[in-house]
Each structure stands twice: as C-alpha cells, then as structure tokens.
Design a protein around this motif. Structure first.
Motif, mmCIF file in Angstrom:
data_model
loop_
_atom_site.group_PDB
_atom_site.id
_atom_site.type_symbol
_atom_site.label_atom_id
_atom_site.label_comp_id
_atom_site.label_asym_id
_atom_site.label_seq_id
_atom_site.Cartn_x
_atom_site.Cartn_y
_atom_site.Cartn_z
ATOM 1 N N MET A 1 0.814 -1.188 0.000
ATOM 2 C CA MET A 1 0.000 0.000 0.000
ATOM 3 C C MET A 1 0.866 1.263 0.000
ATOM 4 O O MET A 1 0.470 2.269 -0.562
ATOM 5 C CB MET A 1 -0.909 -0.038 1.231
ATOM 6 N N LYS A 2 2.037 1.183 0.643
ATOM 7 C CA LYS A 2 2.931 2.332 0.653
ATOM 8 C C LYS A 2 3.417 2.675 -0.745
ATOM 9 O O LYS A 2 3.575 3.842 -1.077
ATOM 10 C CB LYS A 2 4.130 2.081 1.571
ATOM 11 N N ILE A 3 3.662 1.648 -1.542
ATOM 12 C CA ILE A 3 4.132 1.872 -2.915
ATOM 13 C C ILE A 3 3.066 2.626 -3.708
ATOM 14 O O ILE A 3 3.385 3.544 -4.459
ATOM 15 C CB ILE A 3 4.448 0.534 -3.598
ATOM 16 N N LEU A 4 1.814 2.248 -3.533
ATOM 17 C CA LEU A 4 0.719 2.906 -4.241
ATOM 18 C C LEU A 4 0.598 4.369 -3.810
ATOM 19 O O LEU A 4 0.345 5.244 -4.647
ATOM 20 C CB LEU A 4 -0.590 2.157 -3.982
ATOM 21 N N LYS A 5 0.806 4.642 -2.537
ATOM 22 C CA LYS A 5 0.779 6.018 -2.045
ATOM 23 C C LYS A 5 1.890 6.845 -2.683
ATOM 24 O O LYS A 5 1.652 7.968 -3.140
ATOM 25 C CB LYS A 5 0.951 6.055 -0.521
ATOM 26 N N ILE A 6 3.079 6.284 -2.716
ATOM 27 C CA ILE A 6 4.227 7.001 -3.277
ATOM 28 C C ILE A 6 4.027 7.265 -4.762
ATOM 29 O O ILE A 6 4.279 8.377 -5.254
ATOM 30 C CB ILE A 6 5.526 6.208 -3.018
ATOM 31 N N ILE B 1 -6.757 10.623 -5.226
ATOM 32 C CA ILE B 1 -6.517 9.205 -4.970
ATOM 33 C C ILE B 1 -5.528 9.040 -3.825
ATOM 34 O O ILE B 1 -5.715 8.215 -2.922
ATOM 35 C CB ILE B 1 -5.999 8.494 -6.248
ATOM 36 N N PHE B 2 -4.468 9.856 -3.828
ATOM 37 C CA PHE B 2 -3.490 9.799 -2.752
ATOM 38 C C PHE B 2 -4.135 10.125 -1.405
ATOM 39 O O PHE B 2 -3.894 9.441 -0.407
ATOM 40 C CB PHE B 2 -2.343 10.772 -3.027
ATOM 41 N N LEU B 3 -4.961 11.155 -1.385
ATOM 42 C CA LEU B 3 -5.619 11.531 -0.136
ATOM 43 C C LEU B 3 -6.585 10.447 0.340
ATOM 44 O O LEU B 3 -6.695 10.174 1.526
ATOM 45 C CB LEU B 3 -6.348 12.865 -0.299
ATOM 46 N N LYS B 4 -7.288 9.822 -0.588
ATOM 47 C CA LYS B 4 -8.226 8.757 -0.241
ATOM 48 C C LYS B 4 -7.488 7.549 0.340
ATOM 49 O O LYS B 4 -7.941 6.943 1.312
ATOM 50 C CB LYS B 4 -9.032 8.352 -1.486
ATOM 51 N N ILE B 5 -6.351 7.208 -0.246
ATOM 52 C CA ILE B 5 -5.572 6.062 0.237
ATOM 53 C C ILE B 5 -4.971 6.373 1.602
ATOM 54 O O ILE B 5 -4.910 5.505 2.470
ATOM 55 C CB ILE B 5 -4.458 5.696 -0.768
ATOM 56 N N SER B 6 -4.537 7.599 1.799
ATOM 57 C CA SER B 6 -3.857 7.979 3.038
ATOM 58 C C SER B 6 -4.789 7.986 4.234
ATOM 59 O O SER B 6 -4.370 7.759 5.365
ATOM 60 C CB SER B 6 -3.213 9.350 2.895
ATOM 61 N N LEU B 7 -6.037 8.305 4.016
ATOM 62 C CA LEU B 7 -6.969 8.407 5.140
ATOM 63 C C LEU B 7 -7.635 7.115 5.413
ATOM 64 O O LEU B 7 -7.617 6.154 5.655
ATOM 65 C CB LEU B 7 -8.045 9.448 4.852
#
Length: 71
Positions: A1-6, A65-71
């Motif tokens: 999941m971290k890779i997707l965020k980055i 998308i980044f914000l959605k994944i992060s929260l």
C-alpha cells in the motif's frame, strides 16, 4: 500500500506541475515537438491548452486518490 501512495503522490505532483505550467503559464515547450509542429501548422495553441488542462485534471485526480488512500 505504501508503494501505491508514493506512486500516486509522484504522479499527482508531476501532472499538476506540468499541467499548471502549460495551461496557465503558457510554457508550450514542455509538450514534445510542439514548437516544430506549431511552425508547420500541425498544432495550435488550443491543442496546447487542451493538453495542459488534461494534465492538470489528471494531477488533481491522482492527488485525490493519494488523499483517499492515506486516510
């Protein structure tokens, strides 16, 4: 999941940066071969503005998308 965020953050920053510079700052040289095609009459400023707007929208979408994944 971290890779997707980055990946989504990097894409968001890149697309937003290029889209902003093309659409608002009119740096059309960021588009490959635009100046050459512009001189030959193949592309015009409307094309460049469309490309810039599309990149800006993609950057905003990747940021969401980044914000959605992060929260």
């Amino acid at each position: 999941m971290k890779i997707l965020k980055i990946i989504s953050l990097i894409l968001a920053l890149a697309f937003t940066f290029f889209g902003y510079n093309i659409y608002f700052k009119k740096k059309y040289s960021l588009i490959n071969n635009f100046e050459k095609d512009y001189k030959n009459g193949l592309k015009d400023e409307e094309y460049a503005k469309k490309v810039g707007l599309i990149e800006l929208i993609l950057g905003i979408l990747f940021l969401l998308i980044f914000l959605k994944i992060s929260l």
